[in-house]
Design a protein around this motif. Structure first.
Motif, PDB file in Angstrom:
ATOM      1  N   HIS A  40      77.913  87.065 -15.136  1.00 21.20           N
ATOM      2  CA  HIS A  40      77.642  85.937 -16.040  1.00 21.20           C
ATOM      3  C   HIS A  40      76.341  85.247 -15.656  1.00 21.20           C
ATOM      4  O   HIS A  40      75.562  84.845 -16.524  1.00 21.20           O
ATOM      5  N   GLU A  41      76.093  85.107 -14.356  1.00 16.55           N
ATOM      6  CA  GLU A  41      74.843  84.512 -13.890  1.00 16.55           C
ATOM      7  C   GLU A  41      73.650  85.386 -14.294  1.00 16.55           C
ATOM      8  O   GLU A  41      72.617  84.871 -14.730  1.00 16.55           O
ATOM      9  N   ILE A  42      73.802  86.691 -14.144  1.00 19.23           N
ATOM     10  CA  ILE A  42      72.726  87.613 -14.523  1.00 19.23           C
ATOM     11  C   ILE A  42      72.458  87.515 -16.020  1.00 19.23           C
ATOM     12  O   ILE A  42      71.298  87.477 -16.450  1.00 19.23           O
ATOM     13  N   LEU A  43      73.512  87.446 -16.822  1.00 20.11           N
ATOM     14  CA  LEU A  43      73.339  87.299 -18.265  1.00 20.11           C
ATOM     15  C   LEU A  43      72.606  85.996 -18.589  1.00 20.11           C
ATOM     16  O   LEU A  43      71.707  85.973 -19.433  1.00 20.11           O
ATOM     17  N   ALA A  44      72.974  84.906 -17.919  1.00 19.65           N
ATOM     18  CA  ALA A  44      72.302  83.624 -18.150  1.00 19.65           C
ATOM     19  C   ALA A  44      70.821  83.724 -17.788  1.00 19.65           C
ATOM     20  O   ALA A  44      69.955  83.202 -18.519  1.00 19.65           O
ATOM     21  N   ASP A  45      70.507  84.414 -16.694  1.00 17.08           N
ATOM     22  CA  ASP A  45      69.102  84.595 -16.317  1.00 17.08           C
ATOM     23  C   ASP A  45      68.368  85.458 -17.337  1.00 17.08           C
ATOM     24  O   ASP A  45      67.212  85.182 -17.688  1.00 17.08           O
ATOM     25  N   TYR A  46      69.030  86.505 -17.823  1.00 14.30           N
ATOM     26  CA  TYR A  46      68.416  87.365 -18.846  1.00 14.30           C
ATOM     27  C   TYR A  46      68.113  86.549 -20.110  1.00 14.30           C
ATOM     28  O   TYR A  46      67.036  86.657 -20.685  1.00 14.30           O
ATOM     29  N   ALA A  49      63.003  83.092 -13.869  1.00 10.22           N
ATOM     30  CA  ALA A  49      64.325  83.599 -14.254  1.00 10.22           C
ATOM     31  C   ALA A  49      64.446  85.095 -13.956  1.00 10.22           C
ATOM     32  O   ALA A  49      65.508  85.562 -13.535  1.00 10.22           O
ATOM     33  N   ALA A  50      63.373  85.863 -14.166  1.00 10.16           N
ATOM     34  CA  ALA A  50      63.415  87.301 -13.890  1.00 10.16           C
ATOM     35  C   ALA A  50      63.578  87.566 -12.393  1.00 10.16           C
ATOM     36  O   ALA A  50      64.332  88.455 -11.987  1.00 10.16           O
ATOM     37  N   ARG A  51      62.906  86.785 -11.571  1.00  5.16           N
ATOM     38  CA  ARG A  51      63.047  86.958 -10.122  1.00  5.16           C
ATOM     39  C   ARG A  51      64.443  86.548  -9.651  1.00  5.16           C
ATOM     40  O   ARG A  51      65.008  87.163  -8.746  1.00  5.16           O
ATOM     41  N   ARG A  52      64.991  85.531 -10.273  1.00  5.02           N
ATOM     42  CA  ARG A  52      66.360  85.115  -9.941  1.00  5.02           C
ATOM     43  C   ARG A  52      67.340  86.227 -10.324  1.00  5.02           C
ATOM     44  O   ARG A  52      68.269  86.538  -9.581  1.00  5.02           O
ATOM     45  N   LEU A  53      67.138  86.854 -11.486  1.00  7.65           N
ATOM     46  CA  LEU A  53      67.983  87.973 -11.922  1.00  7.65           C
ATOM     47  C   LEU A  53      67.906  89.104 -10.898  1.00  7.65           C
ATOM     48  O   LEU A  53      68.924  89.660 -10.495  1.00  7.65           O
ATOM     49  N   ALA A  54      66.689  89.437 -10.470  1.00  9.71           N
ATOM     50  CA  ALA A  54      66.508  90.544  -9.528  1.00  9.71           C
ATOM     51  C   ALA A  54      67.121  90.244  -8.162  1.00  9.71           C
ATOM     52  O   ALA A  54      67.523  91.156  -7.446  1.00  9.71           O
ATOM     53  N   ASN A  55      67.208  88.974  -7.811  1.00 13.33           N
ATOM     54  CA  ASN A  55      67.780  88.584  -6.522  1.00 13.33           C
ATOM     55  C   ASN A  55      69.136  87.906  -6.724  1.00 13.33           C
ATOM     56  O   ASN A  55      69.466  86.939  -6.046  1.00 13.33           O
ATOM     57  N   HIS A  56      69.919  88.428  -7.665  1.00 14.19           N
ATOM     58  CA  HIS A  56      71.230  87.835  -7.906  1.00 14.19           C
ATOM     59  C   HIS A  56      72.048  87.849  -6.625  1.00 14.19           C
ATOM     60  O   HIS A  56      71.786  88.619  -5.703  1.00 14.19           O
TER      61      HIS A  56
END
Length: 197
Positions: A82-88, A106-113
């Motif tokens: 869900h966090e990854i989806l929110a970042d996407y 946001a993309a870096r946060r997704l990559a470092n979930h």
């Protein structure tokens, strides 16, 4: 540019967690103590399956975990997804509004979930905790998280059209993984299908 891989190959590795590993192949493996702590939380069946993995795959999983700086205390994989989806979605909104800084962040946060409680293995179907199914984790990781990092770099450079081109690579990897490991949400093998004549 990322070569498009067949969906089954992409799917086989979805939940891998090491875009940072792609950028830094010398990333040290997860400390043995942390891995041992995770193993203590596994059921006996999962522990047996995990111990049967090849040394190479065990090392790969450790490196994938080590590529992430954030660890969940109680967060499950579903919550991490869900966090990854929110970042996407944040990346998409930022690109649509020409906000390169937010897209990159946001993309870096997704990559470092964050890594979910217990690591990745407890969330795979037990029958898929084997070298064949999990062996393409690095490839899947590069498709999802590697594309997120490329998107962030393009946004940092101010090239939003190029950044936007990586959105489909990220989603392709996510969907393929879900098809392999999660199946169709809401569909139950415990329901009888009507027989049509």
């Amino acid at each position: 540019m990322i070569t498009r891989l067949p969906i089954p190959l992409l799917a086989a590795a979805s939940l891998a967690s090491a875009a940072a590993l792609a950028a830094d192949p010398a990333s040290p493996p997860m400390p043995p103590a942390e891995m041992q702590q995770m193993m203590k939380s596994y059921t006996p069946e999962l522990r047996q399956k995990a111990m049967a993995l090849s040394p190479e795959l065990k090392g790969t999983i450790q490196k994938l975990h080590a590529g992430h700086t954030r660890r969940a205390k109680e967060t499950t994989l579903r919550q991490v997804m869900h966090e990854i989806l929110a970042d996407y979605q944040a990346v998409a909104a930022a690109l649509a509004t020409d906000n390169a800084e937010f897209a990159s962040e946001a993309a870096r946060r997704l990559a470092n979930h964050r890594i979910p409680k217990g690591g990745l293995l407890p969330y795979f179907p037990l029958k898929q905790v084997n070298d064949a199914d999990l062996g393409v984790l690095p490839t899947m990781n590069e498709v999802v998280e590697g594309s997120a990092l490329k998107l962030a770099d393009a946004a940092d450079a101010g090239d939003l059209p190029k950044a936007a081109s990586y959105l489909s690579d990220i989603m392709t990897g996510c969907v393929a993984c879900h098809q392999k490991f999660r199946g169709t949400p809401g569909v139950s093998s415990n329901l009888l299908s009507p027989v049509r004549k």
